[in-house]
Design a protein around this motif. Structure first.
Motif, PDB file in Angstrom:
ATOM      1  N   SER A 167      41.686  42.395  41.255  1.00  0.00           N
ATOM      2  CA  SER A 167      41.348  43.796  41.480  1.00  0.00           C
ATOM      3  C   SER A 167      40.054  43.940  42.261  1.00  0.00           C
ATOM      4  N   ALA A 211      42.594  47.310  48.208  1.00  0.00           N
ATOM      5  CA  ALA A 211      43.944  47.615  47.721  1.00  0.00           C
ATOM      6  C   ALA A 211      45.053  47.017  48.582  1.00  0.00           C
ATOM      7  N   PHE A 213      37.651  47.982  41.129  1.00  0.00           N
ATOM      8  CA  PHE A 213      39.048  48.393  41.039  1.00  0.00           C
ATOM      9  C   PHE A 213      39.749  48.355  42.392  1.00  0.00           C
ATOM     10  N   ASN A 244      39.061  49.495  45.586  1.00  0.00           N
ATOM     11  CA  ASN A 244      39.022  50.493  46.657  1.00  0.00           C
ATOM     12  C   ASN A 244      37.687  50.438  47.383  1.00  0.00           C
ATOM     13  N   THR A 257      30.753  52.408  36.630  1.00  0.00           N
ATOM     14  CA  THR A 257      31.803  51.527  36.136  1.00  0.00           C
ATOM     15  C   THR A 257      31.139  50.572  35.155  1.00  0.00           C
ATOM     16  N   PRO A 306      42.179  47.095  33.272  1.00  0.00           N
ATOM     17  CA  PRO A 306      42.799  46.840  34.583  1.00  0.00           C
ATOM     18  C   PRO A 306      42.694  48.001  35.551  1.00  0.00           C
ATOM     19  N   THR A 307      42.518  49.226  35.044  1.00  0.00           N
ATOM     20  CA  THR A 307      42.393  50.399  35.913  1.00  0.00           C
ATOM     21  C   THR A 307      41.254  51.265  35.406  1.00  0.00           C
ATOM     22  N   ARG A 308      40.806  52.175  36.257  1.00  0.00           N
ATOM     23  CA  ARG A 308      39.737  53.084  35.828  1.00  0.00           C
ATOM     24  C   ARG A 308      40.218  53.960  34.677  1.00  0.00           C
ATOM     25  N   ASP A 330      42.322  53.164  32.328  1.00  0.00           N
ATOM     26  CA  ASP A 330      42.267  52.341  31.124  1.00  0.00           C
ATOM     27  C   ASP A 330      40.816  52.172  30.655  1.00  0.00           C
TER      28      ASP A 330
END
Length: 628
Positions: free
Chosen positions: A23, A27, A47, A49, A517, A558-560, A562
């Protein structure tokens, strides 16, 4: 650290957050490179991006043709590691010993550098690019040929490897412990740095290493002991070097005119001031008067009373000094009196909750703060990660395995300190506090709270700034109504820092400013291992396996989306633990400055950007008769 109502921001450099892996890739590359090595990447983000594409010319929040020169003088408002805002006795800012001045990060370059309009992205600085190999367990940085230290010597991969190994072995605990999952850092050749991880690393460790840690000269630090305090200015490679200083009074960073990276896209339009000076004052009134008389030119105001009542001096009235309030889009974090649970008298959460109930924020805000603040309730204040209401089903999935080890309050509405009646002595809440103390075994005997051993319940508020005492005074009166012997203890800056580092206090004010983050820095704030490590940010001494596990869930999300869920679950447990007495926050910067500066039309979203992006306006300064 914090605001002094609010306390000055003391974020830890480069601590952004989350776990190394695919990640980190932009992307479009993630799907193509699952399980295989990547090519050279110009940037990293947690993440995946990246706003700025390869070959970008500049960041959007800078003025590329900003003039260079002039000076910016101010009092410190933030720092990292062993930095102090009131004094300094060393120029080594990356070890536990001593108190360093803020700003030493201007002296040292890093492998990559942050974009201030993205949550966590970093782009190539001393390293032109990076490769991710072995399923994220190895990073290969390709160094820039032009990179140089200030003495003209070449900055190589060997210097970078040396620096990482040195920081892991002898650096401040907040650095060393975060680097423990770095297995090896070595130079494959002068232009190639290899970093190997254990496989247990967090995702944000790569970002932390790349964008947050200084590169030292191996030759210089071979000749100078790194682990000792010193007043010898270090050899660096960054945009500034130390030119003048007087320990405890001021430090001046002078722009390096032939700075090797001045024309890189990540530096265009930045580092415009010829000099950055920090002046240190132990007395807040003296600091304000010095600004009003023009002894320094820029000030971020952290005291509501001062902002509301004292900016009426002549230079403000005639326009020579400008006042502005700018939005702060970064998380306000957690500010409060942190309770040292290492001390037996504070081990029972009922005692800690009673302390919270005795503080009347509504009265304080109206009578002392001119209504300028909101109550802090969350460890993730001013952030989507702040828990609200009942736990969501996804939060419950994370919390349920720990039900037997958590208070029942975790599974109800997120705890917030109750709103008082604003009288200064809310009898309903004080009665509730008395009941909690009784339940915890602290009974009133001759007007004093004592336990079964006959020991009195005492509370000492430790501080290094007398302005805290005007807030603590009314609070102490309420504690005395509960039978608690309380006092405010003022010590000098050096003693304050020493006692904080060794956890020699009852209650102390702190502000944690988490990144957008959040990641490995949370271990230092709330992790069990850091509770036993001198110099950590775990002031309350939190040791809770559920909190440790939830921290790892936040880090490895794994994702923002989450990560937000996991952070809200963590927030619930921290708040229910009653580890602090939450204070207040304001999601804006209150700035006062002499009208000799200019700035870009677009400001960075996630930073003040003053030192990096503003500049000295010679024409304005001439009108005011001010020299650069």
């Amino acid at each position: 650290m914090t605001s002094r109502f609010e306390l000055p921001r003391r974020g830890v450099l480069g601590l952004m957050g989350a776990s190394l892996g695919l990640s980190l890739l932009p992307a479009p590359l993630r799907a193509q490179t699952a399980g295989v090595n990547t090519g050279r990447l110009h940037g990293l983000s947690i993440f995946g991006n990246l706003k700025y594409q390869p070959g970008f010319t500049q960041f959007d929040y800078v003025a590329p043709d900003a003039p260079k020169g002039g000076s910016l003088s101010q009092t410190p408002s933030n720092g990292a590691y062993n930095a102090s805002l009131l004094s300094f006795d060393t120029l080594n800012g990356f070890i536990l010993k001593g108190n360093a001045p803020p700003g030493l990060d201007y002296v040292f370059d890093t492998l990559m550098t942050r974009a201030l309009d993205e949550e966590d992205a970093v782009y190539g600085l001393a390293a032109e690019s990076v490769e991710i190999r072995d399923k994220g367990n190895r990073l290969i940085f390709h160094m820039r040929e032009a990179a140089r230290f200030h003495d003209g010597s070449k900055l190589t991969a060997e210097d970078a490897a040396f620096s990482l190994n040195l920081l892991k072995a002898q650096g401040h605990p907040l650095i060393a412990l975060n680097l423990r999952e770095m297995k090896e850092a070595k130079a494959l050749d002068a232009a190639t740095l290899s970093i190997v991880f254990t496989g247990n690393q967090t995702r944000d460790l790569a970002i932390y290493i790349a964008g947050g840690l200084p590169i030292f000269s191996k030759a210089w630090y071979t000749a100078h002991a790194f682990e000792e305090t010193t007043l010898v200015p270090p050899l660096g490679s960054g945009p500034y070097k130390i030119s003048e200083f007087k320990a405890g009074e001021f430090v001046t960073y002078e722009r390096v005119p032939d700075y090797w990276a001045r024309d890189l896209n990540v530096n265009i339009g930045q580092w415009n001031f010829g000099k950055l000076r920090f002046d240190f004052y132990r007395d807040r009134t003296a600091a304000f008067e010095a600004f009003a008389s023009g002894q320094y030119r820029f000030r971020e105001e952290f005291t509501s009373k001062t902002w509301a009542t004292q900016y009426d001096f002549p230079a403000v009235k005639d326009g020579r000094v400008r006042l502005e309030t700018l939005p702060d889009h970064t998380p306000s974090g957690a500010q409060g009196w942190f309770i040292n649970t290492r001390r037996e008298k504070f081990a029972d959460p009922r005692v800690r909750e009673a302390l919270t109930l005795a503080f009347d924020f509504e009265w304080t805000n109206r009578n002392l703060f001119y209504g300028l603040y909101q109550r802090t309730v969350s460890f993730f204040e001013n952030s989507p990660m702040r828990a609200e209401g009942l736990p969501s089903p996804d939060e419950m999935k994370l919390l349920e395995p720990w039900r037997s080890k958590l208070p029942e309050a975790v599974f109800g509405p997120a705890y917030s300190p109750p709103r008082t009646d604003g009288s200064g002595q809310d009898r309903k809440l004080l009665r509730r506090a008395m009941d909690l103390l009784d339940q915890a075994g602290w009974k009133i005997i001759d007007g004093i709270r004592k336990n079964a051993k006959g020991e009195a319940l005492t509370v000492e508020f430790l501080g290094d700034d007398p302005i805290l005492q005007r807030i603590e005074g009314p609070y102490i009166k309420n504690l005395k109504l509960l039978g608690i012997t309380a006092q405010s203890r003022l010590v000098d800056s050096a003693q304050f820092q020493k006692r904080i580092k060794s956890y020699d206090f009852d209650l102390v004010v702190q502000r944690y400013s988490l990144g957008l983050t959040p990641g490995i820095e949370m271990r230092g704030y709330w992790g069990s291992e850091f509770a036993r490590t001198d110099g950590s940010r775990n002031l309350s001494g939190i040791e809770n396996p559920a909190i440790d596990a939830l921290i790892e869930k936040v880090i490895a999300a794994p994702t923002r989306a989450d990560q937000i869920v996991a952070a809200r679950a963590l927030d619930r447990v921290l708040r229910a633990g009653q580890y602090w007495i939450p204070q207040w926050y304001k999601a804006s910067y209150a700035l006062a400055f002499w009208d000799i500066f200019a700035r870009p039309d677009t400001l960075p979203k996630y930073d003040r950007g003053v030192e990096r992006c503003w500049w000295f306006d010679a024409a304005r300064a001439k009108k005011l008769g001010i020299e650069g």
